[in-house]
Design an enzyme around this catalytic site. Structure first.
Site, short mmCIF file in Angstrom:
data_model
loop_
_atom_site.label_atom_id
_atom_site.label_comp_id
_atom_site.label_asym_id
_atom_site.label_seq_id
_atom_site.Cartn_x
_atom_site.Cartn_y
_atom_site.Cartn_z
N ARG A 53 40.32 36.77 26.05
CA ARG A 53 41.06 37.32 27.40
C ARG A 53 42.08 36.19 27.90
NH1 ARG A 53 39.57 33.98 30.49
NH2 ARG A 53 40.93 35.21 31.94
N GLY A 54 42.43 36.56 28.91
CA GLY A 54 43.68 35.20 30.07
C GLY A 54 44.77 35.02 28.73
N ALA A 55 46.60 35.76 29.69
CA ALA A 55 47.62 36.13 28.89
C ALA A 55 48.04 35.16 27.86
CB ALA A 55 48.16 35.93 30.26
N ARG A 90 46.20 45.80 25.25
CA ARG A 90 46.71 45.63 27.25
C ARG A 90 47.06 45.33 27.37
NH1 ARG A 90 42.11 41.18 29.18
NH2 ARG A 90 42.60 42.59 30.77
N GLN A 203 35.12 37.24 36.47
CA GLN A 203 35.45 35.96 35.63
C GLN A 203 35.82 35.10 36.24
OE1 GLN A 203 37.23 39.14 35.79
NE2 GLN A 203 38.45 39.42 34.03
N ASP A 244 49.60 36.86 34.71
CA ASP A 244 49.84 37.34 33.69
C ASP A 244 51.36 38.26 32.88
OD1 ASP A 244 46.53 37.74 33.85
OD2 ASP A 244 46.98 38.65 32.47
N ASN A 254 48.65 38.96 38.31
CA ASN A 254 47.62 38.85 38.24
C ASN A 254 46.34 39.93 38.55
OD1 ASN A 254 46.64 36.60 37.70
ND2 ASN A 254 45.71 35.64 39.47
N LYS A 255 45.06 39.11 37.98
CA LYS A 255 44.11 39.10 38.05
C LYS A 255 43.96 40.70 39.64
CE LYS A 255 41.26 40.38 36.00
NZ LYS A 255 41.60 41.57 34.79
O1 MRU Z 1 41.59 40.97 32.94
P1 MRU Z 1 41.56 38.73 32.48
O2 MRU Z 1 40.56 38.30 32.11
O3 MRU Z 1 42.40 38.76 30.38
O4 MRU Z 1 42.57 38.22 33.12
C1 MRU Z 1 43.25 36.65 33.35
C2 MRU Z 1 43.73 36.48 34.37
O5 MRU Z 1 44.69 37.16 35.10
C3 MRU Z 1 44.57 35.23 34.75
O6 MRU Z 1 44.22 34.87 35.86
C4 MRU Z 1 45.79 34.85 33.51
O7 MRU Z 1 46.16 35.70 32.51
C5 MRU Z 1 46.19 33.61 34.06
S1 MRU Z 1 44.81 32.83 32.86
C6 MRU Z 1 45.90 31.43 32.13
#
Ligand code: MRU
Length: 366
Positions: A53-55, A90, A203, A244, A254-255
């Site tokens: 996970r993470g963009a 996603r 997370q 993201d 973002n999250k």
């Molecule tokens: O749902 P996730 O865990 O993939 O969400 C991740 C985030 O929101 C991060 O802040 C974002 O992807 C940046 S990762 C460098």
């Protein structure tokens, strides 16, 4: 970055030359496990289930997934089908679509027999670039942390609040929001990080705290609702989060919960910085509020929690009133006006269309 003294990336190619291994992030922080991905379907499932996970990391995984699909079948139909499969895993992070587009562009005009090799080469390059990009984000963000230290008493601790996980686990290495923190810590600056737990999937509590702890960065996990209070009490010098998707006007997806932190930061005069690589900018979208697709995840993530029992086994328990429904939007959009600035591989700039264009002048309409 290192785990137990051993350097790791989050994704690496195997000796067979076609499969990849990833760190299974659903097992952290309780168990360090890896998973081998051998097909586009494996990669899609790993992204969907948030094994990765993470963009930036879901982009890298999708790139390898497309290469695996072309190894199995290099036809145009296979390219289209695998791209669609991976893209729909996603919806919010634009890096996923960007990475698929990069691999597709590298192979589209090649004869089928040359496509798989070119796709693997593009995926590998994309991963290398991500590491270097994040390292530069770290160097540029370090300047902001040093400036924050400069206005405090000599030797005073700089307190930084972060949300979700925008560390090396969300990228190939280094991270975005956490890269400046690692560099400042390595340089000897006195730092402390407030880590939002980041319900519902935690997370922050499970991944950011794990990373910072493994690197020896002082940190404290706080409930998501604590940030406003901490800022009012003068206990946060700056916020740094990842993203993201950033739209052309500087709006930031973002999250879920990021927007509330930005509101609290604005009200308390706390600088709110967003760290991002160029692959997170969606130049095709003028503004983000109401436009960026927001992933709706399973209600189970809100209604249940997974944790470790005293005997070491993992268990999932119900935490809500039986029968109550739950909604689970995974992301929110923070308007650019609440963001102090962007930290990118090209430098730092105000969160606005003009600010982005000073960093990426080639995007100016001619
Ligand atoms: O749902 P996730 O865990 O993939 O969400 C991740 C985030 O929101 C991060 O802040 C974002 O992807 C940046 S990762 C460098």
């Amino acid at each position: 970055m290192k785990i137990g003294g051993t350097p790791y990336r989050t994704i690496w190619p195997n000796a067979d030359g076609w499969s990849v291994t990833v760190i299974d992030q659903t097992a952290l922080p309780h168990r360090f496990e890896t998973m081998t991905l051998q097909s586009a379907e494996d990669c899609a499932q790993a992204i969907r289930a948030m094994v990765v996970r993470g963009a930036p990391l879901i982009g890298a995984t999708a790139a390898y997934g497309l290469a695996m699909a072309l190894r199995a079948d290099p036809s145009d139909a296979s390219l289209a089908a695998a791209s669609a499969l991976l893209a729909e895993t996603r919806p919010t992070a634009i890096n996923l679509r960007w990475a698929l587009g990069e691999v597709a562009a590298a192979v589209r005009d090649l004869p089928p027999s040359a496509r798989a090799a070119a796709a693997y080469a593009r995926a590998a390059k994309l991963c290398e670039d991500d590491v270097e990009t994040c390292r530069r984000i770290g160097e540029n963000g370090l300047k902001l942390i040093e400036a924050a230290a400069g206005v405090k008493e000599a030797g005073a601790t700089v307190n930084i609040l972060t949300h979700c996980n925008a560390g090396w686990l969300g990228c190939v290495d280094w991270g975005t929001a956490l890269a400046p923190i690692y560099m400042a810590h390595d340089k000897g600056l006195k730092l402390h990080v407030w880590v939002d737990e980041t319900r519902p999937r935690n997370q922050g509590a499970s991944l950011t705290a794990f990373e910072l702890g493994a690197h020896g960065v002082p940190h404290t996990i706080v409930a998501d609702n604590a940030g406003g209070h901490l800022m009012q009490a003068g206990l946060v010098d700056l916020c740094i989060v990842g993203t993201d998707r950033v739209t052309a006007n500087g709006d930031v997806a973002n999250k879920i919960g990021t927007y509330l932190k930005a509101l609290a930061a604005k009200d308390n005069g706390v600088p709110f910085h967003v760290a991002l690589p160029y692959s997170t900018i969606d130049w095709s979208m003028k503004a983000g509020v109401g436009a960026i697709p927001i992933e709706e995840r399973s209600a189970d993530e809100v209604l249940k929690m997974t944790g470790r029992l005293p005997d070491g086994s993992l268990a999932t328990v119900e935490i809500a009133a039986p029968g109550s429904p739950a909604a689970n939007p995974g992301f929110d959009v923070t308007p650019a006006r609440l963001v102090t600035g962007f930290i990118t591989e090209r430098g730092n700039a105000p969160a606005s269309e003009a600010g982005l264009l000073t960093l990426y002048p080639e995007r100016r309409a001619s």
